[in-house]
Design a protein around this motif. Sequence first.
Motif, PDB file in Angstrom:
ATOM      1  N   ARG A   9       9.039   2.379   7.542  1.00  0.00           N
ATOM      2  CA  ARG A   9       9.414   2.477   6.127  1.00  0.00           C
ATOM      3  C   ARG A   9       8.181   2.600   5.237  1.00  0.00           C
ATOM      4  O   ARG A   9       8.146   3.401   4.305  1.00  0.00           O
ATOM      5  CB  ARG A   9      10.229   1.238   5.745  1.00  0.00           C
ATOM      6  CG  ARG A   9      10.670   1.185   4.291  1.00  0.00           C
ATOM      7  CD  ARG A   9      11.766   2.170   4.020  1.00  0.00           C
ATOM      8  NE  ARG A   9      12.149   2.159   2.614  1.00  0.00           N
ATOM      9  CZ  ARG A   9      13.004   3.024   2.078  1.00  0.00           C
ATOM     10  NH1 ARG A   9      13.565   3.951   2.813  1.00  0.00           N
ATOM     11  NH2 ARG A   9      13.293   2.960   0.798  1.00  0.00           N
ATOM     12  N   GLN A  10       7.148   1.825   5.547  1.00  0.00           N
ATOM     13  CA  GLN A  10       5.929   1.877   4.743  1.00  0.00           C
ATOM     14  C   GLN A  10       5.259   3.243   4.832  1.00  0.00           C
ATOM     15  O   GLN A  10       4.782   3.785   3.828  1.00  0.00           O
ATOM     16  CB  GLN A  10       4.958   0.787   5.213  1.00  0.00           C
ATOM     17  CG  GLN A  10       5.414  -0.627   4.861  1.00  0.00           C
ATOM     18  CD  GLN A  10       4.458  -1.672   5.397  1.00  0.00           C
ATOM     19  OE1 GLN A  10       3.502  -1.355   6.109  1.00  0.00           O
ATOM     20  NE2 GLN A  10       4.712  -2.928   5.067  1.00  0.00           N
ATOM     21  N   ARG A  11       5.235   3.796   6.034  1.00  0.00           N
ATOM     22  CA  ARG A  11       4.614   5.116   6.199  1.00  0.00           C
ATOM     23  C   ARG A  11       5.435   6.201   5.520  1.00  0.00           C
ATOM     24  O   ARG A  11       4.884   7.163   4.982  1.00  0.00           O
ATOM     25  CB  ARG A  11       4.437   5.420   7.687  1.00  0.00           C
ATOM     26  CG  ARG A  11       3.412   4.512   8.374  1.00  0.00           C
ATOM     27  CD  ARG A  11       3.210   4.902   9.816  1.00  0.00           C
ATOM     28  NE  ARG A  11       2.172   4.074  10.431  1.00  0.00           N
ATOM     29  CZ  ARG A  11       1.779   4.179  11.693  1.00  0.00           C
ATOM     30  NH1 ARG A  11       2.345   5.106  12.482  1.00  0.00           N
ATOM     31  NH2 ARG A  11       0.848   3.399  12.175  1.00  0.00           N
ATOM     32  N   VAL A  13       7.319   5.862   2.840  1.00  0.00           N
ATOM     33  CA  VAL A  13       7.211   5.744   1.381  1.00  0.00           C
ATOM     34  C   VAL A  13       5.969   6.461   0.861  1.00  0.00           C
ATOM     35  O   VAL A  13       5.942   6.933  -0.280  1.00  0.00           O
ATOM     36  CB  VAL A  13       7.213   4.259   0.979  1.00  0.00           C
ATOM     37  CG1 VAL A  13       6.835   4.093  -0.487  1.00  0.00           C
ATOM     38  CG2 VAL A  13       8.587   3.647   1.224  1.00  0.00           C
ATOM     39  N   ARG A  14       4.939   6.590   1.701  1.00  0.00           N
ATOM     40  CA  ARG A  14       3.729   7.271   1.264  1.00  0.00           C
ATOM     41  C   ARG A  14       3.982   8.723   0.893  1.00  0.00           C
ATOM     42  O   ARG A  14       3.234   9.311   0.118  1.00  0.00           O
ATOM     43  CB  ARG A  14       2.665   7.198   2.367  1.00  0.00           C
ATOM     44  CG  ARG A  14       2.173   5.784   2.681  1.00  0.00           C
ATOM     45  CD  ARG A  14       1.201   5.808   3.844  1.00  0.00           C
ATOM     46  NE  ARG A  14       0.785   4.458   4.221  1.00  0.00           N
ATOM     47  CZ  ARG A  14      -0.003   4.191   5.263  1.00  0.00           C
ATOM     48  NH1 ARG A  14      -0.443   5.188   6.014  1.00  0.00           N
ATOM     49  NH2 ARG A  14      -0.326   2.943   5.542  1.00  0.00           N
ATOM     50  N   TRP A  15       5.037   9.306   1.475  1.00  0.00           N
ATOM     51  CA  TRP A  15       5.344  10.704   1.200  1.00  0.00           C
ATOM     52  C   TRP A  15       6.186  10.869  -0.067  1.00  0.00           C
ATOM     53  O   TRP A  15       6.329  11.972  -0.573  1.00  0.00           O
ATOM     54  CB  TRP A  15       6.091  11.328   2.387  1.00  0.00           C
ATOM     55  CG  TRP A  15       5.207  11.598   3.544  1.00  0.00           C
ATOM     56  CD1 TRP A  15       4.913  10.751   4.577  1.00  0.00           C
ATOM     57  CD2 TRP A  15       4.482  12.802   3.801  1.00  0.00           C
ATOM     58  NE1 TRP A  15       4.057  11.359   5.466  1.00  0.00           N
ATOM     59  CE2 TRP A  15       3.781  12.618   5.013  1.00  0.00           C
ATOM     60  CE3 TRP A  15       4.365  14.023   3.130  1.00  0.00           C
ATOM     61  CZ2 TRP A  15       2.965  13.605   5.562  1.00  0.00           C
ATOM     62  CZ3 TRP A  15       3.562  15.013   3.680  1.00  0.00           C
ATOM     63  CH2 TRP A  15       2.863  14.800   4.872  1.00  0.00           C
ATOM     64  N   GLN A  17       7.154  11.098  -3.720  1.00  0.00           N
ATOM     65  CA  GLN A  17       6.494  11.353  -5.001  1.00  0.00           C
ATOM     66  C   GLN A  17       7.456  11.295  -6.188  1.00  0.00           C
ATOM     67  O   GLN A  17       7.021  11.143  -7.320  1.00  0.00           O
ATOM     68  CB  GLN A  17       5.830  12.738  -4.989  1.00  0.00           C
ATOM     69  CG  GLN A  17       4.632  12.862  -4.085  1.00  0.00           C
ATOM     70  CD  GLN A  17       3.964  14.219  -4.200  1.00  0.00           C
ATOM     71  OE1 GLN A  17       4.513  15.138  -4.804  1.00  0.00           O
ATOM     72  NE2 GLN A  17       2.788  14.350  -3.608  1.00  0.00           N
ATOM     73  N   ARG A 121      10.109  15.535  -1.385  1.00  0.00           N
ATOM     74  CA  ARG A 121       9.311  14.322  -1.631  1.00  0.00           C
ATOM     75  C   ARG A 121      10.109  13.230  -2.329  1.00  0.00           C
ATOM     76  O   ARG A 121       9.604  12.523  -3.202  1.00  0.00           O
ATOM     77  CB  ARG A 121       8.042  14.669  -2.426  1.00  0.00           C
ATOM     78  CG  ARG A 121       7.254  15.837  -1.876  1.00  0.00           C
ATOM     79  CD  ARG A 121       6.778  15.625  -0.452  1.00  0.00           C
ATOM     80  NE  ARG A 121       5.710  14.643  -0.368  1.00  0.00           N
ATOM     81  CZ  ARG A 121       4.414  14.944  -0.480  1.00  0.00           C
ATOM     82  NH1 ARG A 121       4.037  16.202  -0.707  1.00  0.00           N
ATOM     83  NH2 ARG A 121       3.498  14.007  -0.365  1.00  0.00           N
ATOM     84  N   ASP A 123      12.853   9.814  -1.518  1.00  0.00           N
ATOM     85  CA  ASP A 123      13.255   8.878  -0.476  1.00  0.00           C
ATOM     86  C   ASP A 123      14.594   9.329   0.101  1.00  0.00           C
ATOM     87  O   ASP A 123      15.548   9.549  -0.651  1.00  0.00           O
ATOM     88  CB  ASP A 123      13.402   7.469  -1.067  1.00  0.00           C
ATOM     89  CG  ASP A 123      13.505   6.403   0.011  1.00  0.00           C
ATOM     90  OD1 ASP A 123      14.275   6.607   0.972  1.00  0.00           O
ATOM     91  OD2 ASP A 123      12.837   5.372  -0.105  1.00  0.00           O
TER      92      ASP A 123
END
Length: 328
Positions: A9-11, A13-15, A17, A121, A123
């Motif tokens: 999930r953390q990785r 979320v980096r995408w 925008q 980009r 969620d």
Amino acid sequence: MSELAGVFRQRMVRWVQHEPQPEVSYADVLVVDDPLGPRWRVVARGLLGPLLGLVTYLLITPLAAYALFGLFWLASGTPGTWTEYARAAATFQLPAGMASTQLALGLLIPLSFALVLFVHRFDPHWLHSVQPGFRWRFGLACMLAGGIALIAVWVVSRIGQPWVFAPERDVWWFLLAILLTSPLQAAAEEYFFRGYLLQALHTAAPTSPFFGVVGSAAVFAVLHGTQDIPLFLNRFAFGLLAGYLVVRTGGLEAGIAAHVVNNVVAFGYAALSGSIAELKAVRSVTWVESAWSLGGYVAFTLVAVWIAARMRVATATPGTRFGARDEV
């Protein structure tokens, strides 16, 4: 497992925008609120994203299905030649063929999530509903009450026709494949067509409330292959009603419920009447059959809209940004 999910999930979320604008419908979720951004880029994503999705879908699902055919063939002791086995599996003469094909179509769910995340980009949880998240209680209520309405219309439509009981040779395996993989296949098609395609196409023409609904329904009907006009219009109408349900109820749950009930009932009766392969190969229906089928979809839609009103499900994104939560 929970730690692994947290890292993923953390990785992911980096995408991310963008997020949806406040208080917009399901169709407007992927519309980017950036008045200074070039309009052509938004349109390009709204058209190229679906094109990429369709090309990927047409490439990976047959390959995945045939890979699973091969695994089942090897697990069965390589009966007959591979060509004969693959042909029988692809035409649903074998339970393994039905299971493999529907499991392969299940790849449309991660494909839809990937397109939302990497092309737009956003969620991917906004693909479920405007809540965001999948609203299980609403979906189950639609499947129960709406399913009863759909089945009732189907039963009435068969008045005067004989009920055939001539089970397939491997009927129990067929029924197991239907119960385990048909819901996945139905949900996957809804996530891709009524979820991603509807939202993405809408971004290309956000001023039209029907472009995404009509466009996704047309693609859904065309991709069913060779078919006569009554069957094409039946599938197109199902796509329109499912798309309407998505926008009207704010999520995919009702459309998934309708698709699951329709497919499980159709394939279930085919398994008990010895007509699985015939149903898979159907290319034409009469206007009367198409009308009755459409009547069942309409009955389901009316019930689902009534349930949505009674349960007061969200039909628009939260009124404040970052204020959404998944349903418990």
